[in-house]
Design a protein around this motif. Structure first.
Motif, PDB file in Angstrom:
ATOM      1  N   ARG A  76     -57.416 -50.369 -23.874  1.00 17.65           N
ATOM      2  CA  ARG A  76     -58.279 -49.272 -23.441  1.00 17.65           C
ATOM      3  C   ARG A  76     -57.668 -48.510 -22.280  1.00 17.65           C
ATOM      4  NH1 ARG A  76     -64.154 -52.239 -23.260  1.00 17.65           N
ATOM      5  NH2 ARG A  76     -64.331 -52.593 -25.519  1.00 17.65           N
ATOM      6  N   LYS A  77     -56.940 -49.227 -21.438  1.00 19.39           N
ATOM      7  CA  LYS A  77     -56.321 -48.602 -20.278  1.00 19.39           C
ATOM      8  C   LYS A  77     -55.328 -47.513 -20.708  1.00 19.39           C
ATOM      9  CE  LYS A  77     -55.214 -51.404 -17.088  1.00 19.39           C
ATOM     10  NZ  LYS A  77     -54.585 -52.413 -16.244  1.00 19.39           N
ATOM     11  N   ASN A  78     -54.550 -47.788 -21.755  1.00 19.96           N
ATOM     12  CA  ASN A  78     -53.603 -46.793 -22.246  1.00 19.96           C
ATOM     13  C   ASN A  78     -54.320 -45.566 -22.786  1.00 19.96           C
ATOM     14  OD1 ASN A  78     -51.635 -48.626 -21.631  1.00 19.96           O
ATOM     15  ND2 ASN A  78     -51.344 -49.314 -23.724  1.00 19.96           N
ATOM     16  N   LEU A  79     -55.417 -45.790 -23.452  1.00 20.73           N
ATOM     17  CA  LEU A  79     -56.204 -44.693 -23.996  1.00 20.73           C
ATOM     18  C   LEU A  79     -56.792 -43.840 -22.875  1.00 20.73           C
ATOM     19  CD1 LEU A  79     -56.887 -43.886 -26.888  1.00 20.73           C
ATOM     20  CD2 LEU A  79     -59.007 -45.149 -26.650  1.00 20.73           C
ATOM     21  N   VAL A  80     -57.320 -44.476 -21.854  1.00 17.95           N
ATOM     22  CA  VAL A  80     -57.889 -43.746 -20.717  1.00 17.95           C
ATOM     23  C   VAL A  80     -56.799 -43.001 -19.954  1.00 17.95           C
ATOM     24  CG1 VAL A  80     -59.108 -44.025 -18.524  1.00 17.95           C
ATOM     25  CG2 VAL A  80     -59.854 -45.279 -20.528  1.00 17.95           C
ATOM     26  N   ASN A  81     -55.632 -43.589 -19.814  1.00 14.42           N
ATOM     27  CA  ASN A  81     -54.527 -42.906 -19.141  1.00 14.42           C
ATOM     28  C   ASN A  81     -54.105 -41.652 -19.898  1.00 14.42           C
ATOM     29  OD1 ASN A  81     -54.381 -44.629 -16.967  1.00 14.42           O
ATOM     30  ND2 ASN A  81     -52.839 -45.943 -17.888  1.00 14.42           N
ATOM     31  N   GLY A  82     -54.113 -41.699 -21.211  1.00 12.35           N
ATOM     32  CA  GLY A  82     -53.802 -40.513 -22.001  1.00 12.35           C
ATOM     33  C   GLY A  82     -54.836 -39.420 -21.814  1.00 12.35           C
ATOM     34  N   ILE A  83     -56.096 -39.820 -21.744  1.00 12.66           N
ATOM     35  CA  ILE A  83     -57.160 -38.845 -21.502  1.00 12.66           C
ATOM     36  C   ILE A  83     -57.009 -38.226 -20.118  1.00 12.66           C
ATOM     37  CG2 ILE A  83     -59.661 -38.616 -21.194  1.00 12.66           C
ATOM     38  CD1 ILE A  83     -59.941 -40.831 -23.335  1.00 12.66           C
ATOM     39  N   ILE A  84     -56.653 -39.037 -19.145  1.00 10.26           N
ATOM     40  CA  ILE A  84     -56.432 -38.532 -17.783  1.00 10.26           C
ATOM     41  C   ILE A  84     -55.300 -37.520 -17.769  1.00 10.26           C
ATOM     42  CG2 ILE A  84     -55.570 -39.189 -15.496  1.00 10.26           C
ATOM     43  CD1 ILE A  84     -57.160 -41.803 -15.843  1.00 10.26           C
ATOM     44  N   LEU A  85     -54.200 -37.836 -18.421  1.00 11.38           N
ATOM     45  CA  LEU A  85     -53.074 -36.910 -18.462  1.00 11.38           C
ATOM     46  C   LEU A  85     -53.477 -35.576 -19.073  1.00 11.38           C
ATOM     47  CD1 LEU A  85     -50.209 -39.278 -19.633  1.00 11.38           C
ATOM     48  CD2 LEU A  85     -50.365 -38.120 -17.439  1.00 11.38           C
ATOM     49  N   ALA A  86     -54.167 -35.633 -20.191  1.00 11.19           N
ATOM     50  CA  ALA A  86     -54.513 -34.415 -20.910  1.00 11.19           C
ATOM     51  C   ALA A  86     -55.469 -33.535 -20.106  1.00 11.19           C
ATOM     52  CB  ALA A  86     -55.130 -34.774 -22.254  1.00 11.19           C
ATOM     53  N   PHE A  87     -56.540 -34.125 -19.616  1.00 14.72           N
ATOM     54  CA  PHE A  87     -57.542 -33.316 -18.938  1.00 14.72           C
ATOM     55  C   PHE A  87     -57.132 -32.919 -17.525  1.00 14.72           C
ATOM     56  CE2 PHE A  87     -60.141 -35.076 -22.373  1.00 14.72           C
ATOM     57  CZ  PHE A  87     -60.574 -33.874 -22.905  1.00 14.72           C
ATOM     58  N   SER A  88     -56.196 -33.628 -16.925  1.00 10.72           N
ATOM     59  CA  SER A  88     -55.657 -33.197 -15.634  1.00 10.72           C
ATOM     60  C   SER A  88     -54.862 -31.911 -15.791  1.00 10.72           C
ATOM     61  CB  SER A  88     -54.769 -34.282 -15.032  1.00 10.72           C
ATOM     62  OG  SER A  88     -55.507 -35.415 -14.724  1.00 10.72           O
ATOM     63  N   VAL A  89     -54.096 -31.837 -16.846  1.00  8.36           N
ATOM     64  CA  VAL A  89     -53.322 -30.613 -17.102  1.00  8.36           C
ATOM     65  C   VAL A  89     -54.255 -29.435 -17.349  1.00  8.36           C
ATOM     66  CG1 VAL A  89     -51.733 -29.513 -18.719  1.00  8.36           C
ATOM     67  CG2 VAL A  89     -51.293 -31.829 -17.949  1.00  8.36           C
ATOM     68  N   VAL A  90     -55.305 -29.654 -18.131  1.00  2.71           N
ATOM     69  CA  VAL A  90     -56.259 -28.581 -18.410  1.00  2.71           C
ATOM     70  C   VAL A  90     -56.968 -28.155 -17.126  1.00  2.71           C
ATOM     71  CG1 VAL A  90     -58.392 -28.000 -19.621  1.00  2.71           C
ATOM     72  CG2 VAL A  90     -56.584 -29.223 -20.814  1.00  2.71           C
ATOM     73  N   LEU A  91     -57.392 -29.097 -16.305  1.00  2.00           N
ATOM     74  CA  LEU A  91     -58.090 -28.780 -15.060  1.00  2.00           C
ATOM     75  C   LEU A  91     -57.206 -27.992 -14.099  1.00  2.00           C
ATOM     76  CD1 LEU A  91     -60.573 -29.180 -13.177  1.00  2.00           C
ATOM     77  CD2 LEU A  91     -59.405 -31.226 -12.342  1.00  2.00           C
ATOM     78  N   ILE A  92     -55.993 -28.460 -13.899  1.00  2.00           N
ATOM     79  CA  ILE A  92     -55.089 -27.771 -12.975  1.00  2.00           C
ATOM     80  C   ILE A  92     -54.727 -26.388 -13.501  1.00  2.00           C
ATOM     81  CG2 ILE A  92     -52.799 -27.861 -11.898  1.00  2.00           C
ATOM     82  CD1 ILE A  92     -54.865 -29.736 -10.659  1.00  2.00           C
TER      83      ILE A  92
ATOM     84  N   ILE B  79     -59.140 -19.592 -10.777  1.00  2.00           N
ATOM     85  CA  ILE B  79     -59.692 -19.701  -9.425  1.00  2.00           C
ATOM     86  C   ILE B  79     -58.688 -19.244  -8.370  1.00  2.00           C
ATOM     87  CG2 ILE B  79     -60.628 -21.300  -7.718  1.00  2.00           C
ATOM     88  CD1 ILE B  79     -61.756 -22.898 -10.083  1.00  2.00           C
ATOM     89  N   TYR B  80     -57.514 -19.853  -8.371  1.00  2.00           N
ATOM     90  CA  TYR B  80     -56.531 -19.555  -7.326  1.00  2.00           C
ATOM     91  C   TYR B  80     -55.142 -19.631  -7.929  1.00  2.00           C
ATOM     92  CZ  TYR B  80     -54.003 -19.857  -2.934  1.00  2.00           C
ATOM     93  OH  TYR B  80     -53.149 -19.625  -1.907  1.00  2.00           O
ATOM     94  N   ASP B  81     -54.388 -18.568  -7.763  1.00  2.00           N
ATOM     95  CA  ASP B  81     -53.030 -18.517  -8.294  1.00  2.00           C
ATOM     96  C   ASP B  81     -52.101 -19.303  -7.361  1.00  2.00           C
ATOM     97  OD1 ASP B  81     -50.892 -17.841  -9.883  1.00  2.00           O
ATOM     98  OD2 ASP B  81     -50.549 -15.928  -8.886  1.00  2.00           O
ATOM     99  N   MET B  82     -51.692 -20.482  -7.825  1.00  2.00           N
ATOM    100  CA  MET B  82     -50.872 -21.362  -6.996  1.00  2.00           C
ATOM    101  C   MET B  82     -49.396 -21.216  -7.348  1.00  2.00           C
ATOM    102  SD  MET B  82     -53.072 -24.891  -6.952  1.00  2.00           S
ATOM    103  CE  MET B  82     -53.414 -24.968  -8.699  1.00  2.00           C
ATOM    104  N   ASN B  83     -48.578 -21.581  -6.404  1.00  2.00           N
ATOM    105  CA  ASN B  83     -47.139 -21.652  -6.623  1.00  2.00           C
ATOM    106  C   ASN B  83     -46.857 -22.792  -7.601  1.00  2.00           C
ATOM    107  OD1 ASN B  83     -44.393 -21.576  -6.403  1.00  2.00           O
ATOM    108  ND2 ASN B  83     -44.325 -21.963  -4.200  1.00  2.00           N
ATOM    109  N   LEU B  84     -45.764 -22.685  -8.365  1.00  2.00           N
ATOM    110  CA  LEU B  84     -45.437 -23.692  -9.357  1.00  2.00           C
ATOM    111  C   LEU B  84     -45.225 -25.063  -8.721  1.00  2.00           C
ATOM    112  CD1 LEU B  84     -44.788 -24.392 -12.288  1.00  2.00           C
ATOM    113  CD2 LEU B  84     -42.408 -23.808 -11.794  1.00  2.00           C
ATOM    114  N   ILE B  85     -44.535 -25.115  -7.599  1.00  2.00           N
ATOM    115  CA  ILE B  85     -44.270 -26.393  -6.922  1.00  2.00           C
ATOM    116  C   ILE B  85     -45.577 -27.028  -6.459  1.00  2.00           C
ATOM    117  CG2 ILE B  85     -43.074 -27.490  -4.983  1.00  2.00           C
ATOM    118  CD1 ILE B  85     -41.135 -26.406  -6.988  1.00  2.00           C
ATOM    119  N   VAL B  86     -46.459 -26.231  -5.894  1.00  2.00           N
ATOM    120  CA  VAL B  86     -47.750 -26.737  -5.431  1.00  2.00           C
ATOM    121  C   VAL B  86     -48.568 -27.247  -6.613  1.00  2.00           C
ATOM    122  CG1 VAL B  86     -49.924 -26.093  -4.319  1.00  2.00           C
ATOM    123  CG2 VAL B  86     -47.759 -25.247  -3.418  1.00  2.00           C
ATOM    124  N   THR B  87     -48.554 -26.506  -7.705  1.00  2.00           N
ATOM    125  CA  THR B  87     -49.279 -26.916  -8.904  1.00  2.00           C
ATOM    126  C   THR B  87     -48.783 -28.259  -9.417  1.00  2.00           C
ATOM    127  OG1 THR B  87     -49.593 -24.596  -9.513  1.00  2.00           O
ATOM    128  CG2 THR B  87     -49.914 -26.229 -11.242  1.00  2.00           C
TER     129      THR B  87
END
Length: 84
Positions: free
Chosen positions: A3-19, A26-34
């Motif tokens: 389950r941990k691997n499955l949750v980690n994949g979900i974290i990766l995917a939705f973190s990219v979408v959120l950022i 909301i705010y245009d960030m620099n690539l390095i900061v992003t």
């Protein structure tokens, strides 16, 4: 698969979408900061997931397939709905 691997994949995917949403809408960030924020968010979320011993249990292949399919569909819908 655990389950941990499955949750980690979900974290990766939705973190990219959120950022990406924050960067575009909301705010245009620099690539390095992003990238730094993305790495920090993923690392901290994965550290939190490691603290739950119940996530070490296995998941069936069917459940894993269904969850991964829903995650992929949600990512595509998020990018098309929010025009990221």
């Amino acid at each position: 698969m655990k389950r941990k691997n499955l949750v980690n994949g979900i974290i990766l995917a939705f973190s990219v979408v959120l950022i990406r949403f924050i960067d575009v809408r909301i705010y245009d960030m620099n690539l390095i900061v992003t990238l730094l924020i993305l790495v920090a968010l993923i690392y901290s979320a994965m550290r939190v997931v490691d603290r739950f011993p119940s996530l070490d249990e296995p998941v069936s292949k069917r459940a894993s397939f269904v969850v991964n399919t829903f995650v992929i569909i949600a990512i595509f819908l998020a990018f098309f709905v929010f025009k990221l």
